[in-house]
Design an enzyme around this catalytic site. Sequence first.
Site, PDB file in Angstrom:
ATOM      1  CG  ASP A  11      58.838  47.958 -17.675  1.00  0.00           C
ATOM      2  OD1 ASP A  11      58.221  47.273 -18.502  1.00  0.00           O
ATOM      3  OD2 ASP A  11      59.786  47.520 -16.986  1.00  0.00           O
ATOM      4  CG  LEU A  12      53.604  46.507 -15.576  1.00  0.00           C
ATOM      5  CD1 LEU A  12      52.447  45.602 -16.012  1.00  0.00           C
ATOM      6  CD2 LEU A  12      53.209  47.360 -14.383  1.00  0.00           C
ATOM      7  CG  ASP A  13      57.499  41.556 -16.003  1.00  0.00           C
ATOM      8  OD1 ASP A  13      56.923  41.282 -14.946  1.00  0.00           O
ATOM      9  OD2 ASP A  13      57.134  41.116 -17.115  1.00  0.00           O
ATOM     10  CG  ASP A 180      63.793  47.194 -16.185  1.00  0.00           C
ATOM     11  OD1 ASP A 180      64.598  46.315 -16.513  1.00  0.00           O
ATOM     12  OD2 ASP A 180      62.610  47.200 -16.553  1.00  0.00           O
TER      13      ASP A 180
END
Length: 238
Positions: A11-13, A180
């Site tokens: 995942d990124l954000d 997250d």
Amino acid sequence: MAFPIRAITLDLDDTLWPFAPIGARVERVLHDWLTQHCPLTAQRFPIEAMRELRERMYVERPDLAHDFSQLRKLSLVRAMELAGDDPLHADAAFEAFYDERNRVDFYEDTLDALARLAARVPLAAISNGNADLARVGIGAHFAFQLGAREHGMPKPHAGIFHAACARFPFAPHEVLHVGDDIEMDVVGAHRAGLRSCWINRIGAQWPHEDVRPDLQFTTLAELADWLDSTHTMETVAA
């Protein structure tokens, strides 16, 4: 826990960088751009009003729930039309927004951990957001990026996870997904048959009894430590 993995999806954000500062910044940057180039729109749609308009667009266009970029563009077109500015400015306004959206402040451990992970196994990004790895500056670490917009369906739907696995190509149980978000990342990956790693930087409590992450760390660096250790053990065993 040690188990073999052949690839990692990330995942990124809020996994590689915090999103909240970006979200606050992009609204100001976009409003400043509108003030200069589309003053009627800026006057009629200050930041809060623009946000409310965008939320109405989400309701009107549920078919675009996976495509934040298109929804943002349509919101700008609508705002300009209602305010009396030329909607042809929408693309340039979006570009001002998007340039700022891709200015990120990485978590302190991210860049070194990414390099360590990429040295061990191929990496891919799976995101519901619209960050661009090349613009962010970390594209070289990744084999590919798969967004909800390109896939046509967001996490936690299994299809986006399976599509990423197929592009490696590896079986889902050979891929570790790291993120997250409890539902989007961990539960979604688990139900799609992937291994899962929860990056829990804020000390949250795990809420489910029937599903648990295969791994849980407070930083990406701890995951890199685990992967180094796992590969070391595999080398010794071989």
